[in-house]
Enzyme design. Structure first.
Site, PDB file in Angstrom:
ATOM      1  N   CYS A 187      12.931  10.553   8.066  1.00  0.00           N
ATOM      2  CA  CYS A 187      12.768  10.062   9.400  1.00  0.00           C
ATOM      3  C   CYS A 187      14.034  10.257  10.203  1.00  0.00           C
ATOM      4  O   CYS A 187      14.168  10.130  11.325  1.00  0.00           O
ATOM      5  CB  CYS A 187      12.255   8.557   9.359  1.00  0.00           C
ATOM      6  N   GLU A 212      10.179   0.501  10.543  1.00  0.00           N
ATOM      7  CA  GLU A 212      10.915   1.975  10.576  1.00  0.00           C
ATOM      8  C   GLU A 212      10.367   3.016  10.828  1.00  0.00           C
ATOM      9  O   GLU A 212       9.457   3.300  10.045  1.00  0.00           O
ATOM     10  CB  GLU A 212      11.456   1.999   9.118  1.00  0.00           C
ATOM     11  N   GLU A 223       9.205  14.718  16.726  1.00  0.00           N
ATOM     12  CA  GLU A 223       9.474  15.109  15.195  1.00  0.00           C
ATOM     13  C   GLU A 223       8.688  15.739  14.532  1.00  0.00           C
ATOM     14  O   GLU A 223       7.442  15.730  14.398  1.00  0.00           O
ATOM     15  CB  GLU A 223       9.236  13.495  14.626  1.00  0.00           C
ATOM     16  N   LYS A 272       0.721  -1.159  -0.004  1.00  0.00           N
ATOM     17  CA  LYS A 272       0.037  -0.128   0.050  1.00  0.00           C
ATOM     18  C   LYS A 272       0.914   1.271  -0.132  1.00  0.00           C
ATOM     19  O   LYS A 272       1.456   1.417   0.985  1.00  0.00           O
ATOM     20  CB  LYS A 272      -0.844   0.063   1.229  1.00  0.00           C
TER      21      LYS A 272
END
Lengths: 479, 281
Positions: free
Chosen positions: A289, A255, A386, A181
């Site tokens: 990331c 991850e 983040e 996806k």
């Protein structure tokens, strides 16, 4: 006197976007029922209408993947499987321009990056893993290791094609079949990849692509026919996935997020470090990331360094992602832009000092100027959360140990950078930093041979290298 | 002359190199195979676990930075000390499990040999799992396994000594520190092992041992945000889903094992670190 760059846009002529897309299931493009738009975040132009995968579609994809596994893929020798991967690598190279342009259109990233980083690395990933397919008995996991079966893969919007390659290449090399996806806001290169599978003659159902949103992803995660989940995305969603699969036999790799420290010592090469910091946080609009989102700098050089950094930031060219001179493209979505704004306002409110260079941002689309915050303390939200945007938080330290302690003071542990001209000091810092990838005197380097992945809440497992490969083999995990 | 009365041992916890009683003041009764009273070990509480985590975290930096050679010698030293007290452990196992002397001797021997086996792994695991990676550019790039941090261990109910050693030895071999919950029904060999560990140059806090109820304490192990990994080899199968769900709060690495001697037991509680360094003049 200032020199302006003339516009140097890459042509869109290499790309054909259909007005509407379905799914790629069992080797066929099948129509969806519900649709949602995908837009160019630099202009808000609607690029196409994308199918929203529901239960029926995920069921069909899992069924097709299982059928392909049993009938074809598991019966092929590793050597033959590998040849399909080599073919895919070559076709990605041949169609590199098309992929790069399409990626920049759908994602908003500068063409310089999609052309020089995303697409070549995606091809390299297939080439690397192709060579593993007939050598699995030498991968250090014994001769009895087997593929998991049907693998569900959910990928993010920041490196759409590259993350597809990180997921699909090792899965196929080890003999698994795939239900993938792509992210809601960046489905187009995955749908173009379906054409690559066709051109490569990949057996029907080995790769299935179901577009959709988070609800589609949840259907894949919770589907009983899925044997392994590979997810790249936020730590928040990663924890939900870890909870969902608890007690099942599903294997999982994650991850997730990061808040990487870029640690600059007083004996660093200053100009090189400034370049490294800029690359660390402004590469891909900070939608990375492993972005170096916390500059942790030794107090003795801090003032001089920040001046040089600001001077360098004034040269960052923000604008049209398809312009070959652009350094910083569009923010991927309105929602992401809102999140960046919200956290930046929290930085102001908590007492950090914001600075951005003068730059004119386009009227349409989603844009955020490159930004640094100085005077940041460890308790500030912009030092802890983040941001996933072009926003750098600057903290200072006096002793090397204090620098390490501040760098490690985070629940994340994906990456870190170290800048010093003293070799023993860089290795000392690399040893002390709690992160899965450490760049010393460089940043944001990736390679298919090099394992990537995080400590602590940045994830489970590695991608790339022998370590990443073994995550797709059963009998080598520790369950 | 009257018969001499034995001096019985008070079984306490092992936290940060000391032997405290549980802060809760609770104990429970342990019986031998014939159903006779043997001891009242501590029924450890959530607070005892928290204290043990603090001790284990404080010990991690020193232990993980010790050389692999040093860690190997200390694990070997535990084997030496256990060999010296072999008879004590044999009689404890006979008493608790009601097994034939030969079976108890075999378990103690296997435990000693397993410690020696893991002692030898400390300076070899990097060769097994590390790599230098030929990246397409002028960089020296290598991957090494590192210890995870603080790891919990729910010990198996059976084989109270061997199953216990099979949990703690691989966890500490790589530089982790451990908080082990001894077998609920047979905790005494583990607590006697604490006496062995305390005299084997194992730094304080590297091994911490609790006694108590697995169903009460395992959920606190799972939800503690400063525990990085959890070996649930001894956990009741009914509790596995709940424990894994709870461990997702900080993405704890949760594993269980069948083999007692496997490098996978060491690697499960290690992280791979990849370092890039530019090459140039």
């Amino acid at each position: 006197m200032t020199f302006e760059y003339a516009p140097a846009p890459e042509s869109r002529a290499s790309v054909t976007i259909k007005p509407k897309y379905g799914y790629y299931i069992g080797g066929k493009f099948v129509a969806g029922e519900k649709h949602f738009p995908t837009i160019n975040p630099a202009t808000e132009e609607v690029l196409s209408s994308i199918s929203l995968g529901g239960k029926k579609d995920v069921d069909a994809a899992v069924k097709a993947a299982k059928k392909a596994l049993d009938l074809h893929w598991s019966k092929l020798s590793g050597r033959e499987r590998g040849k399909y991967l080599f073919r895919i690598a070559r076709i990605l190279q041949e169609r590199a321009r098309e992929f790069a342009v399409l990626e920049s259109l759908d994602n908003g990233k500068p063409i310089r990056e999609s052309r020089d980083v995303d697409v070549p690395l995606a091809a390299a990933h297939f080439f690397y893993h192709a060579g593993w397919a007939d050598k699995l008995e030498f991968a250090g996991v014994g001769t009895k290791a087997k593929p998991h079966g049907v693998v569900g893969q959910i990928i993010p919007w920041n490196f759409p094609l590259l993350m597809l390659a990180w997921k699909v290449a090792p899965a196929l090399a080890t003999g698994n079949t795939v239900v993938l996806k792509p992210a809601e806001t960046t489905p187009l290169t995955a749908l173009l990849f379906a054409e690559v599978c066709e051109q490569a003659g990949l057996p029907a159902g080995v790769v299935n692509i179901v577009t959709g949103d988070g609800s589609t992803g949840a259907l894949i995660v919770n589907h009983p026919g899925i044997n392994k989940i590979a997810f790249t995305g936020s730590t928040e969603v990663g924890k939900i996935i870890a909870e969902s699969v608890a007690g099942t036999s599903k294997s999982v790799t994650l991850e997730l997020g990061g808040k990487a420290a870029n640690l600059v010592f007083e004996d660093a090469a200053i100009d090189e470090s400034v370049e490294g910091i800029v690359n660390g946080i402004f590469f891909n609009q900070g939608h990375v990331c492993c972005a170096g989102s916390r500059l942790i700098i030794q107090e003795s050089i801090s003032d001089e360094f920040i001046k040089k950094l600001q001077k360098r930031m004034e040269k960052i060219r923000v604008g049209d992602p398809l312009d070959k001179n652009t350094d910083l493209g569009a923010i991927n979505s309105r929602a992401q832009l809102e999140k960046i704004k919200e956290l930046s306002l929290a930085g102001d409110a908590e007492g950090a000092e914001r600075w951005s260079p003068q730059c004119s941002l386009p009227d349409k689309g989603f844009w955020f100027a490159p930004t640094i915050f100085t005077g940041v303390t460890q308790s500030h939200r912009i030092a802890r959360e983040e941001i996933f945007g072009p926003v750098l938080s600057v903290l200072t330290f006096r002793t090397p140990q204090e620098g390490i302690d501040k760098a490690n003071n985070t629940p994340f542990g994906l990456s870190a950078g170290v800048w010093s001209e003293k070799g023993s000091k860089t290795l000392w810092a690399a040893q002390k930093l709690k992160a899965g990838v450490i760049w010393t005197n460089t940043f944001n380097k990736f390679d298919p041979t090099s394992p990537f992945g995080g400590y602590k809440e940045s994830g489970w497992g590695r991608e790339g290298g022998r370590h990443g490969l073994t995550a797709y083999l059963k009998g080598v995990t520790h369950e | 002359m009257s018969k001499r009365i034995d001096v019985k041992k008070t079984y306490k916890l092992f936290i940060g190199g000391a032997f405290p009683r549980t802060e809760s003041g609770r104990t429970y009764e342990v019986k031998n195979a014939r159903g006779e009273f043997i001891a009242n070990p501590c029924l450890a509480s959530r607070k005892d676990l928290k204290d043990a985590v603090v001790a284990a975290r404080a010990a991690h930096s020193g232990w993980s930075n010790a050389t692999a050679y040093n860690r190997g010698q200390i694990l070997y030293r535990i084997a030496e000390m256990l060999e010296g007290r072999r008879d004590q452990f044999v009689s404890e196992i006979i008493e608790l499990a009601g097994v034939a002397p030969k079976k108890a001797q075999d378990e103690v021997d296997a435990s000693i040999d397993l410690l020696v086996w893991y002692a030898g792994w400390t300076d070899k695991i990097s060769a097994l799992d590390g790599a230098t990676n030929p990246v397409a550019g002028p960089y020296y790039n290598f991957t090494i396994p590192e210890s995870l941090g603080v790891v919990g261990f729910i010990a198996p109910k059976k084989s109270a000594l061997l199953g216990f050693v099979a949990g703690i030895a691989p966890i500490i071999a790589s530089g982790n520190t451990v908080i082990a919950l001894a077998s609920e029904s047979a905790p005494l060999p583990a607590m006697s092992l604490a006496e062995v560990i305390a005299t084997s140059d194992v730094p304080a806090g590297v091994v911490n041992i609790l006694t108590g109820k697995s169903a009460e304490l395992a959920p606190w192990f799972a939800s503690h945000m400063d525990i990085d990994g959890l070996d649930i080899s001894g956990l009741d199968a009914k509790l596995v889903t709940e424990i894994k769900k709870s461990g997702a709060q900080n993405l704890k690495r949760i594993h269980s094992f069948k083999d007692i001697s496997s490098p996978a037991r060491i690697l499960a509680f290690m992280e791979s670190k990849t370092v890039w360094h530019p090459i140039g003049v």
